[in-house]
Scaffold this motif. Structure first.
Motif, PDB file in Angstrom:
ATOM      1  N   ASP A  60       0.908  -1.329  -0.071  1.00  0.00           N
ATOM      2  CA  ASP A  60       0.033  -0.118   0.156  1.00  0.00           C
ATOM      3  C   ASP A  60       0.997   1.278  -0.138  1.00  0.00           C
ATOM      4  OD1 ASP A  60      -2.171   1.681   0.252  1.00  0.00           O
ATOM      5  OD2 ASP A  60      -2.339   1.018   2.591  1.00  0.00           O
ATOM      6  N   ALA A  61       0.279   2.632  -0.183  1.00  0.00           N
ATOM      7  CA  ALA A  61       0.905   3.760  -0.068  1.00  0.00           C
ATOM      8  C   ALA A  61       1.047   4.205   1.394  1.00  0.00           C
ATOM      9  CB  ALA A  61       0.094   4.863  -0.710  1.00  0.00           C
ATOM     10  N   VAL A  67       0.711  -0.215 -10.180  1.00  0.00           N
ATOM     11  CA  VAL A  67      -0.674   0.111 -10.513  1.00  0.00           C
ATOM     12  C   VAL A  67      -0.704   1.325 -11.131  1.00  0.00           C
ATOM     13  CG1 VAL A  67      -2.892   0.229  -9.395  1.00  0.00           C
ATOM     14  CG2 VAL A  67      -1.422  -1.458  -8.540  1.00  0.00           C
ATOM     15  N   GLY A  68      -1.580   1.584 -12.070  1.00  0.00           N
ATOM     16  CA  GLY A  68      -1.869   2.808 -12.811  1.00  0.00           C
ATOM     17  C   GLY A  68      -2.968   3.540 -12.233  1.00  0.00           C
ATOM     18  N   GLY A  69      -3.407   4.721 -12.533  1.00  0.00           N
ATOM     19  CA  GLY A  69      -4.305   5.265 -12.211  1.00  0.00           C
ATOM     20  C   GLY A  69      -4.042   6.977 -12.126  1.00  0.00           C
ATOM     21  N   ARG A  70      -4.811   7.725 -11.526  1.00  0.00           N
ATOM     22  CA  ARG A  70      -4.738   8.882 -11.212  1.00  0.00           C
ATOM     23  C   ARG A  70      -3.819   9.269  -9.905  1.00  0.00           C
ATOM     24  NH1 ARG A  70      -6.927  12.567  -7.285  1.00  0.00           N
ATOM     25  NH2 ARG A  70      -8.588  11.101  -6.748  1.00  0.00           N
ATOM     26  N   ALA A  88     -10.691   3.543  -1.551  1.00  0.00           N
ATOM     27  CA  ALA A  88     -11.151   2.296  -2.432  1.00  0.00           C
ATOM     28  C   ALA A  88      -9.898   1.337  -2.650  1.00  0.00           C
ATOM     29  CB  ALA A  88     -11.800   2.892  -3.455  1.00  0.00           C
ATOM     30  N   VAL A  89      -8.961   2.117  -2.943  1.00  0.00           N
ATOM     31  CA  VAL A  89      -7.517   1.170  -3.306  1.00  0.00           C
ATOM     32  C   VAL A  89      -7.436   0.169  -2.023  1.00  0.00           C
ATOM     33  CG1 VAL A  89      -5.380   1.118  -3.892  1.00  0.00           C
ATOM     34  CG2 VAL A  89      -6.829   2.768  -5.103  1.00  0.00           C
ATOM     35  N   ASN A 147       0.697   0.765  -5.669  1.00  0.00           N
ATOM     36  CA  ASN A 147       0.160   1.772  -6.315  1.00  0.00           C
ATOM     37  C   ASN A 147       0.841   3.177  -5.852  1.00  0.00           C
ATOM     38  OD1 ASN A 147      -0.826   1.807  -3.497  1.00  0.00           O
ATOM     39  ND2 ASN A 147      -2.538   3.127  -4.054  1.00  0.00           N
ATOM     40  N   ALA A 148       2.218   2.887  -5.044  1.00  0.00           N
ATOM     41  CA  ALA A 148       2.726   3.962  -4.416  1.00  0.00           C
ATOM     42  C   ALA A 148       4.082   4.312  -5.202  1.00  0.00           C
ATOM     43  CB  ALA A 148       3.074   3.834  -3.131  1.00  0.00           C
TER      44      ALA A 148
END
Length: 253
Positions: free
Chosen positions: A99-100, A141-144, A191-192, A122-123
């Protein structure tokens, strides 16, 4: 310095950093921790601060989210002990969701250079710590990108995580309690985190004791979703027992 002057400066620090903790304030003002606790209680009674375990938040400041630098400097010694204890819980092979969070970034820095794990994160800070591990398979992980936490969120991130079934997920939280569960200020980040918890066979939560009994806007799970909580010795025996009654093993480093 008179108590009213000290309390005024405590208010300023709380607004600047999003929270204050007792040990840091005692060192900052050269007084005992008991003196600081009395100051915080006075400010709480006046409605200017909200007391939480180990410190205080600005009144109405449940949604405040400090930046990475402020978060990394808070309870730094405790976080270092936490990540060293958490390192012993990680598999030597298999897959890992990270996680971040500043504590998890510290954990990533301790992973051996010859680690053969498959890591999904995602971090950006976590990925940067692991990018030079030649034997490690790293999936970003991609995304905004949320600039405040440097974490990828929203639909792309959730789609990526929907296809992942990891051995262990290591997650962070801004607040945890038996009643309030696991919370963070941002709905997209929550949510992530929820997807990571759902995407692993075993969940390890890293959270220093200053986050106990702190609640933020977005809930992403309960303590019953956690297999192991790694925290510090600031968590009392009674609080530990309450958490373990919900299912998690508690390690106080």
């Amino acid at each position: 310095m008179y108590a009213p002057e000290r309390q005024q400066q405590i208010l300023v620090l709380a607004q600047e950093h999003g929270r204050v903790d007792v040990p840091s304030l005692a060192e900052e003002f050269g007084v005992t921790q008991e003196t600081i606790r009395r100051d915080l209680s006075s400010l709480d009674r006046a409605g200017l601060l909200r007391r939480v375990h180990g410190g205080a938040l600005p009144a109405g400041g449940l949604h405040l989210e400090p930046g990475l630098a402020e978060r990394d400097s808070t309870a730094a010694a405790e976080k270092e002990r936490i990540v060293r204890a958490a390192l012993e819980l990680l598999p030597t092979e298999g897959s890992l969701l990270l996680d971040a969070g500043t504590t998890i970034s510290r954990l990533a820095a301790l992973l051996p250079l010859d680690s053969r794990l498959t890591v999904v994160t995602n971090a950006l800070p976590v990925a940067a710590r692991l990018a030079d591990h030649p034997e490690l398979t790293l999936h970003l992980v991609g995304g905004r990108l949320r600039h405040r936490t440097q974490a990828a969120v929203d639909a792309w991130a959730l789609r990526d995580l929907a296809d992942v079934h990891a051995d262990v997920a290591v997650v962070a939280t801004n607040g945890f309690s038996p009643d309030g569960g696991l919370t963070t200020p941002d709905l997209a980040e929550a949510a992530v985190k929820r997807a990571m918890v759902a995407g692993a066979r075993r969940v390890v939560l890293l959270a220093d004791s200053t986050k106990y009994d702190t609640r933020h806007f977005a809930r992403f799970g309960s303590l019953a979703d956690v297999d192991v909580l790694v925290t510090d010795t600031g968590l009392t025996d009674q609080q530990t027992a309450e958490i373990e009654n919900l299912g998690p093993e508690v390690i106080r480093a």
